[in-house]
Design a protein around this motif. Structure first.
Motif, short mmCIF file in Angstrom:
data_model
loop_
_atom_site.label_atom_id
_atom_site.label_comp_id
_atom_site.label_asym_id
_atom_site.label_seq_id
_atom_site.Cartn_x
_atom_site.Cartn_y
_atom_site.Cartn_z
N UNK A 35 21.46 -13.62 0.89
CA UNK A 35 21.28 -12.51 1.36
C UNK A 35 20.21 -11.55 2.58
N UNK A 94 3.78 -8.45 -3.43
CA UNK A 94 4.66 -7.18 -2.88
C UNK A 94 3.93 -6.01 -3.30
N UNK A 96 4.28 -1.74 -3.55
CA UNK A 96 4.91 -0.46 -3.35
C UNK A 96 4.23 1.35 -4.58
N UNK A 99 7.48 6.87 -7.25
CA UNK A 99 8.02 8.00 -6.57
C UNK A 99 6.54 9.59 -7.04
N UNK A 141 6.17 -12.93 -1.71
CA UNK A 141 6.00 -12.97 -0.06
C UNK A 141 5.67 -13.93 0.88
N UNK A 154 12.42 -14.57 -3.62
CA UNK A 154 12.98 -14.36 -5.01
C UNK A 154 12.93 -14.65 -5.93
N UNK B 74 15.99 -7.97 -5.47
CA UNK B 74 15.26 -7.08 -3.80
C UNK B 74 16.51 -7.08 -1.96
N UNK B 75 16.89 -5.85 -2.28
CA UNK B 75 18.06 -6.02 -1.72
C UNK B 75 17.58 -5.31 -0.10
N UNK B 76 18.24 -5.57 0.87
CA UNK B 76 17.40 -5.08 2.49
C UNK B 76 18.18 -3.76 3.13
N UNK B 91 15.00 9.61 -4.18
CA UNK B 91 13.86 9.23 -4.71
C UNK B 91 13.91 8.48 -5.36
N UNK B 94 13.38 2.99 -5.23
CA UNK B 94 12.58 2.24 -4.99
C UNK B 94 12.55 1.77 -4.08
N UNK B 96 10.66 0.05 -0.44
CA UNK B 96 9.23 -0.82 -0.01
C UNK B 96 9.85 -1.74 1.40
N UNK B 98 8.41 -5.17 3.53
CA UNK B 98 7.87 -6.30 2.98
C UNK B 98 6.85 -6.64 4.49
N UNK B 99 6.23 -8.63 4.09
CA UNK B 99 4.98 -8.72 4.95
C UNK B 99 5.63 -7.77 5.91
N UNK B 100 6.53 -8.44 6.89
CA UNK B 100 7.15 -8.03 8.72
C UNK B 100 7.60 -6.80 8.55
N UNK B 104 13.12 -2.71 1.71
CA UNK B 104 13.55 -2.91 1.05
C UNK B 104 14.28 -2.28 0.03
N UNK B 106 14.72 -2.33 -4.25
CA UNK B 106 14.83 -2.82 -5.75
C UNK B 106 16.04 -2.58 -6.55
#
Lengths: 577, 577
Positions: A35, A94, A96, A99, A141, A154, B74-76, B91, B94, B96, B98-100, B104, B106
């Motif tokens: 993904x 990771x 974050x 709200x 991460x 993940x 975790x979804x892009x 809101x 959620x 956030x 990533x390190x790059x 993404x 949740x």
């Protein structure tokens, strides 16, 4: 399961992204799909394998008396600040804000959360020992996720945490868990080794890794075949082997080495061997610079210095510090005349004509003799072990093997219970720190390891204990009504008997069906073909074996059940599976 | 499970934070603990209940032919941008980096991820229909998480997604799933109702909610006992019931109402009833202001206007817009002389002496007659339904009941497949959009709902199908060797027979043990006491019933197994449980 209704997106072509067999085959067999970098969906066939692995682990955990629970994936920063890991964990954690702008992380591990639970709920020595586990999604991460499920960001992990009254109890809990891990991996038919390991960011007194042997494994294991010692490369101790004196002594000499900084450059320029060099590294330990001496052909292992000094962290010094303490640019440090505390790896003992930096730009010293030209340093084992090194236990030569980390156990001691004040009242009413252990299995990674160890050029060869289905029924000529009816009958009968059967009722050529059956790695294939059926026979073939048995149609169901049971016996399937 | 070794942190005192029974009892019974607002750890006893609920759902999903898989938490962001929900979700999502520094979220739900998978893997009409499900952790950053597991931020959800060739197929998939949901909730012994619902952020053509009936439920359901119509308050349609004319006509009059803005203020000042008022709301639909008229005692339901106009969104206008279009401050809008498109709820039909704002500061109009003083508006059903309203189907009076949303099904149509180009080739080779449905069950919430419906003042009364243990064995005098031995024997024998037995081997008073047994809600209690044992008897008691049966020690194990089986029969336990 009828394949016409299943979701089995097998791939004919080799996906370019796959570098190792498990990644390639899990993709090709339609078990996983990417993904995002290091983030994979597990497709239905893969999910079946995962559930079998989870069941094995769950059974073995329950057998130890551990209680299953579920701890949240989302964890408040406060707990991580209490343990001190919010600052230490770096970018792998990771983080974050919700709200309301409160900080949280996606749990990479659950020491803080479980310690918080236990400190609130456990009061008395009567409440101990306890051990908890969960099977749950985690996120780390990683800088460079790769190899599919092997190094994902993940992933599914089984993590367990033990809580004991004292060291003796904690060690018994640790041993129990190690045995449960050994049984679990054995039931998955994994070829593995338990090795001593570094505790890393988790911390604690001692630690073991459970390594699946695999040529493509990312981890190097150092083993001694003589006495059985084995440890991760990071952790492996090395026996003292004195370097033979490099000829007679000579007077110390200062030589110009313009621009020659690396071991290779200096050796080439001076015609010396790397093992003649006394490499001098400047490191920082709690703000203090130190000099570390090691033979030029060896690598320094900071973990060993950390343990030797009982330090929190050891870092290589930056250029500015090196220039300040050596009064020379980087590349010309040496032990002669330096005013720093100096420690040395055993490997430089006995060097009598060594080469070192001169603590001056573009100069080195030759014919350096320890004790004569600089004081005898404090010796220790500070090198990164490698194949050919002497065993610290028996002195014999060790060798390197490659492995894939399946699990990791940590004897934590009171690291977390002290930081987070997890205590109990002992029989005398005295408040006492709980002694902890923690234990992890990479569940998705174990699935990859099974494939890594069990495959051939045609596909996966699943051990029966974790196979998504035990049998695949393949009608050669689906259009033939007798072939179709007999296939349906076998499929229905075995399914009825409680076995997991895949039935290839697709209108595909026999060749394509056989290719898919091999790729998916189902342990037994029953082939129903017109010609054999005319003689009242069907074929049984075990995946990974060449031989084909012809079996009368009347007895095929009984026969295949015998074969499955026998396979479960030879594969050490263990109870309940 | 020996209670001396279990982790059962029951609470004697009532936790202050708990407002509803399930929250209170799950805390008191040591099944859950709060980690952060809306984020709960599930303790071992709770985890057992959760697993039973998951098993019921899994069995019913498998029975429909749906395939279990696992989609990442975790979804892009890219996928959410494609569907358009990255911007719309607000809101609750959620988010956030990533390190790059890639974005993404949740996953609060998985439409995007599954549609992405399907569009890549499904090519032909032969690959359809398909239905996938997973049981997995989700996160929704609720503004006000509360009621324990009922409105959490992190929760376990079963989500399923169906993919069909056409509308007819999609409707069949939808019906199958609704039946599976009904069977699942019935097996959990939940008293529930399937109601028409709004599709909200998920979208699609139509939708149903599965509501557990509960006095403390957050959702209002509007039901018609006459024809069976039922819908969530948000969704419920209301029949046209003309407001009786409020006496004879009178001439329109402008009256000073200094500072009187709300319905209450105006009514009090003018001696009018709220139902005489024609409330005028200014709303924004795709940037255009509109006036909505509704009777003063009713509430406007923007969902109905949205559906009526087939609009993406309906919002109340801000003060600035209201002042611009009414030329008066907020609180004095009215339909007379306003130059806006005007729509009216059926409730104002027939008002002949109405009160409205005068579109001028501190003035209202009285004796307003529709058609005479302003043009007949476009009528529709724009009110928020409530008990006492007329049924839209049969005209009879509806009533309100309270419910707790257990599940939600959505007929999505092509909403996602169109946005994300998920297509297949039909038999003629034509590229066609896949028709989708999606279906969710709040698994952790279902656990709360079971407790909400099954408890008394002493604790939980678990239905046998989801009880963490079927039987609790309580020795009254543990110090008595005969009592202890008989208790151990019953415990061992029933455990051996495959039942889940809790054995209270703690050195507690009998009263405390009985209290805990009641609190935990174990369906059957076997009490072993000295006095009865002297007569060769033990006590059997069903949780929630007063009666106690005396049973000979020789037959108690057989008897309890009969009772459990009978309980499974009356509780509609269904197959496999």
């Amino acid at each position: 399961m009828r394949m016409s209704q299943a979701f089995l997106p097998t791939l004919r072509e080799e996906p370019k992204e796959a570098e190792v067999a498990s990644h390639l085959l899990l993709l090709r067999a339609g078990m996983i799909r990417k993904l995002a970098a290091g983030v994979y969906s597990i497709l239905p066939l893969g999910k079946r394998v995962l559930r079998k692995i989870e069941t094995i682990i769950r059974e073995e955990m329950d057998r130890t008396g551990a209680h299953e629970l579920y701890l949240p994936a989302v964890q408040p920063a406060e707990l991580w600040e209490e343990s001190g890991r919010w600052a230490k964990y770096g970018k792998e954690l990771l983080r974050f804000q919700d709200r309301h702008e409160h900080w949280f992380c996606f749990g990479p591990t659950h020491e803080e959360v479980i310690t918080d639970l236990v400190r609130r709920e456990i009061r008395s020595y009567r409440d101990l020992p306890q051990c908890f586990y969960q099977i749950q999604v985690k996120f780390r991460d990683e800088v460079r996720p790769r190899f599919g499920l092997i190094r994902g960001r993940e992933f599914i992990m089984k993590d367990a945490y033990s809580f004991d009254r004292d060291e003796a109890g904690a060690e018994e809990s640790y041993r129990k868990m190690v045995r449960a891990y050994e049984r679990s991996f054995t039931r998955m038919n994994l070829d593995f080794r338990v090795v001593q390991a570094e505790a890393g960011l988790i911390g604690g007194n001692f630690s073991h890794e459970f390594m699946a042997l695999a040529a493509t494994g990312e981890d190097l294991i150092i083993v001694c075949d003589h006495c059985g010692y084995s440890a991760s490369q990071e952790r492996a101790e090395v026996g003292k082997s004195e370097t033979p004196a490099s000829g007679g002594e000579k007077a110390l000499e200062r030589v110009a080495t313009p621009g020659k900084k690396t071991v290779e450059e200096v050796c080439q320029f001076l015609g010396a061997e790397p093992r003649d060099l006394i490499k001098t590294l400047i490191v920082q330990v709690q703000g203090q610079p130190l000099a570390i001496l090691i033979r030029g052909d060896l690598e320094f292992n900071p973990n060993k210095l950390k343990r030797h000094l009982r330090a929190e962290a050891v870092e290589l010094a930056d250029a500015e510090t090196i220039e300040r303490v050596t009064k020379a640019p980087v590349g010309f440090a040496g032990p002669v005349g330096i005013s720093l505390k100096t420690l040395a790896d055993h490997s430089i003992r006995g060097i009598s004509r060594g080469v070192t930096g001169a603590n001056a730009a573009d100069f080195h010293l030759i014919n350096v003799k320890i004790g004569r030209d600089f004081p005898d340093p404090e010796y220790g084992d500070f090198r990164l072990a490698r194949g050919g090194d002497a065993c610290s236990q028996c002195g014999k030569t060790m060798r390197e093997i490659r492995g894939l980390e399946l699990g990791h156990s940590f004897k934590l001691g009171v690291k977390y219970s002290q930081a987070m004040r997890a205590t109990y009242l002992d029989p005398q009413g005295k408040e006492t720190l709980i002694v902890m252990g923690c234990y992890g299995i990479g569940v998705t990674r174990a699935m990859a390891a099974v494939v890594e160890q069990h495959h051939d050029q045609d596909g996966i060869i699943f051990p029966i204990s974790v196979a998504p289905y035990q049998v695949i029924v393949v009608p050669v000529e689906l259009a033939d009504s007798q072939v179709r009816e007999k296939s349906e009958e076998i499929y229905e009968k075995l399914t009825e008997a409680g076995w997991e059967i895949l039935y290839d009722d697709r209108a595909e050529r026999a060749g394509a069906k056989f290719k898919d059956a091999d790729l998916l790695g189902i342990p037994f294939r029953i082939t129903v073909g017109k010609r054999n059926l005319a003689n009242g026979r069907v074929e049984i073939k075990r995946r990974g074996e060449k031989a084909v048995q012809l079996e009368p149609t009347e007895t095929v169901c009984a026969r295949i059940q015998e074969l499955i049971s026998a396979a479960r016996g030879t594969d050490p399937a263990g109870p309940g599976s």
